[in-house]
Design a protein around this motif. Structure first.
Motif: not given
Lengths: 280, 495
Positions: B340, B342-343, B370, B374, B376, B378-379
């Motif tokens: 993603a 952002k990541s 993930s 995708k 993110e 968080d991952h």
């Protein structure tokens, strides 16, 4: 009846049978000409015969009267026959007969007949020799070899074989699914695949075929083309009688029929029409 | 999950027909080379079917041109060429260019095509493992000028079969990969490459492990041992972590550099060897020499040529290239599809103290977390998630150094609040909760005098604090009779 032409001085001794090809409207005239001009030899019309390979023995001669009017167009067909004979009857002597003022051992000018027919035959070269009769570029003649090249190559983007391949793909997929599915599921295949893809493809192909089919009986491989045509007629008949029935569809083995046709057509194309396309 | 197949064919209906015949696969179509390339960039495919006669209006077989390009960028999915062309020569050329298999349209048979697809897909995982094993270890990835320079230097040095090269660099910068790159370009490339991690060998066994021993040389020497030096005779020996060797062990090693001979433990005879040595360390050997922790004579022997590998943070342009490389090892998945935005920003901004090794582990971790979907933010591993302040932003650079410790701590505290505010989208309650404070406690930390001074000095660094605590700050500034009132700072206006 008194002969129009001067009889040859010598009898033809090596040739026992003359086959001729000419415009169907002039069959009788051609036959009359041969029998009067070359006495003592059997002569037969070679159009639409099924056994050319057996017909053309070493004691036979092929006379091609040009041009031939086929479907309101004039054609020269000798090049295609010469190419076929090169593989199937290389010893056969082909003599082109026409009205052109042209000097060639394999050519007879009807308006200026050779005095000695035997000598003409002796001088004529067999089919596997490198000879050609000049084709006048008058715009009135078409070379049947070129016409057949177009038939296989196509005017647009698709060759005949590619077109048949697409047809075979549709039939093969439909057949494979039909074997696994029940009658009601087959209706869906018929709708999604056969009506949507196969039938339009089939129509385009048969139209293309129809444009050239009148030429086929003047081809050395005419018998093969005519048998393919018969099989195509059957396929068209089957699809015209809607709705398409699964059992009948499976029984017809249409995929196999197309495969056989493709194989035969490819052999003709590869051997006589466009060998350069297939050369590795 | 259905396996996806990309059909690159100028007849879109072919794709539909195959889809009907093989509902177990997910067919996608691209009718031009350009469309195919763009689709391949965006989505991962398990198999690629390419019609060689892609554009029949041209004499040239456009499909042939595509094979190499596809194989280079997407080596994992099997590439099957489909041809209506009967020339065997064409098929042979296609196979030479990298196609994995071929199918002829003229002999179409749904069941045999299906079988072939299944077989190729089965083999795909195997080939993926092979690619992972080979590429993972040996590919020296990087497009930055520094890496290009290093590659050139290594290539030049590799032309000399006797030169000793010292490869230095922080941990995880790829010293062994550089050594392998040297080997690949060396005239010894057909000979063995033996990597030895010296820290992994017990001090007492080092001599025996390196030089070998004779049976019965010492207690426990039940058989003869060749040792790494003799094993690498004719080839290259890579001595990793040489800076961790004890002084006595360094002395043993020195003999080889001086005489190119070794003594097998338990055997008096000398063994002459033809071994090229590459050494590597993350230690500052020069400093160690000064501190008498590393032998000076050995130091000068091994540092005939020194290659210094730059840390990843100094060559951030290599991060996308490395990410692509690691994703390739996971099936040639397109970067844009898997990570993603952002990541991706986080990965590009992070300092990567563990360098490439850390990046690789991070991406593997995120990929698993993930569940191959995708990635993110968080991952991403906790280290990255919890300490986003380790990401240096251009704004941070504006803080003029040196600052004293107190000032540094003020800024640090404010920066943590700033990030927490941003993460909670300005929700003061949530921000306080995340920081384990109450709302008043949070406010007090912002409006105390030292904090206000810090904010006044660098308002551009704290856009969120100024946005959400504008009222409180201005009120406090008035209270302490500060002349300067900070204007409202809108972070969206830029710096």
């Amino acid at each position: 009846m008194k002969s129009l032409y001067k009889k040859p001085n010598r009898a033809v001794i090596n040739i026992n049978h003359i086959y001729f090809l000419c415009d169907p409207a002039f069959n009788h005239i051609a036959e009359y000409f041969i029998t009067r001009y070359v006495t003592g030899i059997r002569c037969s019309n070679a159009i639409a015969k099924s056994n050319y390979r057996e017909m053309f023995r070493t004691d036979t001669l092929l006379m091609i009267f040009e041009p031939l009017k086929i479907d309101s167009a004039y054609y020269s067909i000798y090049r295609l026959w010469k190419r076929w004979c090169k593989y199937q009857a290389p010893y056969l002597k082909i003599i082109v007969v026409g009205f052109r003022n042209f000097q060639n051992p394999n050519y007879i000018d009807l308006l200026n007949l050779p005095k000695d027919f035997q000598l003409t035959i002796d001088r004529a070269r067999p089919a596997d020799f490198n000879w050609q009769v000049a084709v006048e570029d008058t715009g009135h003649y078409s070379d049947s070899l070129e016409k057949m090249r177009l038939f296989f190559e196509g005017h647009g983007r698709q060759s005949l074989i590619a077109q048949l391949n697409k047809i075979q793909q549709s039939l093969n997929i439909a057949q494979t699914i039909a074997v696994q599915e029940e009658e009601h599921a087959f209706e869906k295949i018929a709708k999604d695949l056969l009506y949507r893809y196969f039938i339009p493809e089939w129509k385009v192909m048969t139209c293309r075929w129809g444009n050239y089919s009148k030429l086929f009986e003047f081809m050395p491989f005419g018998p093969e083309l005519c048998s393919i045509e018969t099989s195509f007629h059957r396929i068209s008949g089957f699809f015209n009688a809607r709705p398409i029935q699964r059992d009948k569809f499976l029984k017809m083995s249409l995929d196999e029929k197309i495969r056989i046709a493709v194989h035969q057509l490819k052999t003709i194309d590869e051997t006589y029409i466009r060998p350069e396309i297939y050369e590795s | 999950m259905k396996k996806s197949i990309l059909i690159i064919d100028d007849e879109p209906e072919f794709n539909i027909k195959l889809g009907m015949g093989m509902p177990g696969f997910d067919f996608h179509s691209a009718i031009t080379a350009k469309e195919a390339q763009s689709k391949l960039k965006g989505d991962p495919y398990d198999l690629i079917l390419l019609d060689l006669n892609l554009n029949p209006s041209t004499e040239k077989l456009e499909g042939l041109d595509l094979i190499q390009r596809i194989k280079k960028e997407h080596p994992v999915p099997p590439l099957v060429v489909v041809t209506a062309d009967e020339k065997t020569e064409t098929v042979v050329t296609a196979m030479k260019l990298g196609a994995d298999d071929f199918l002829r349209k003229s002999t179409f048979d749904l069941l045999s095509w299906k079988k072939k697809f299944e077989l190729l897909l089965e083999n795909k995982s195997l080939s993926q493992q092979v690619i992972t094993l080979s590429k993972d270890k040996y590919e020296f990835v990087g497009n930055s000028i520094q890496i290009q320079k290093i590659k050139n230097n290594l290539k030049e040095l590799a032309a000399n079969p006797d030169v000793t090269v010292l490869i230095t660099g922080e941990t995880g910068t790829g010293k062994e990969i550089a050594a392998r790159y040297f080997h690949q370009n060396s005239i010894r490339r057909k000979k063995i490459f033996v990597p030895v991690n010296l820290t992994a060998i017990q001090e007492t066994l080092l001599e025996s492990e390196l030089f070998g021993h004779k049976k019965g040389a010492f207690t426990g020497a039940y058989t003869n041992r060749t040792g790494f030096f003799r094993k690498s005779d004719g080839g290259i020996l890579f001595l990793d972590e040489i800076g961790d060797l004890s002084l006595p062990s360094q002395a043993k090693l020195l003999r080889f550099f001086e005489e190119k001979t070794i003594h097998v433990v338990g055997d008096e005879t000398e063994v002459q060897l033809d071994v090229q040595v590459l050494a590597a360390t993350n230690k500052n050997l020069k400093k160690m020499v000064e501190e008498n922790k590393f032998r000076e004579d050995l130091y000068y022997r091994i540092k005939t040529f020194n290659i210094e590998l730059p840390p990843l943070r100094t060559r951030k342009e290599d991060i996308p290239v490395l990410l692509r490389h690691f994703l390739n090892l996971h099936g040639g998945i397109a970067l844009e599809r898997v990570i993603a935005e952002k990541s991706n920003d986080i990965l590009n901004e992070y300092r990567w103290p563990g360098n490439i090794r850390e990046l690789k582990n991070t991406i593997e971790y995120a990929f698993i977390k993930s569940q191959k979907q995708k990635i993110e933010p968080d991952h991403l591993p906790i280290d990255l998630e919890d300490f986003p302040d380790t990401r240096r932003t251009s704004k941070e650079k504006n803080i003029k150094l040196p600052l004293d410790l107190e000032q540094t701590m003020d800024h640090f505290q404010l920066k943590v609040i700033e990030i927490a505010l941003a993460q909670a989208s300005g929700n003061k309650g949530k921000t306080a909760e995340n920081l384990n404070l109450n709302r008043d406690g949070l406010r007090n930390r912002i409006i105390r005098k030292r904090s206000l001074t810090a904010i006044q000095e660098h308002p551009e660094v704290y856009p969120n604090i100024l946005k959400y605590y504008k009222k409180e700050i201005n009120k406090e500034l008035k209270k302490v009779k500060t002349v300067k009132i900070i204007p409202y700072y809108n972070p969206e206006d830029g710096e």
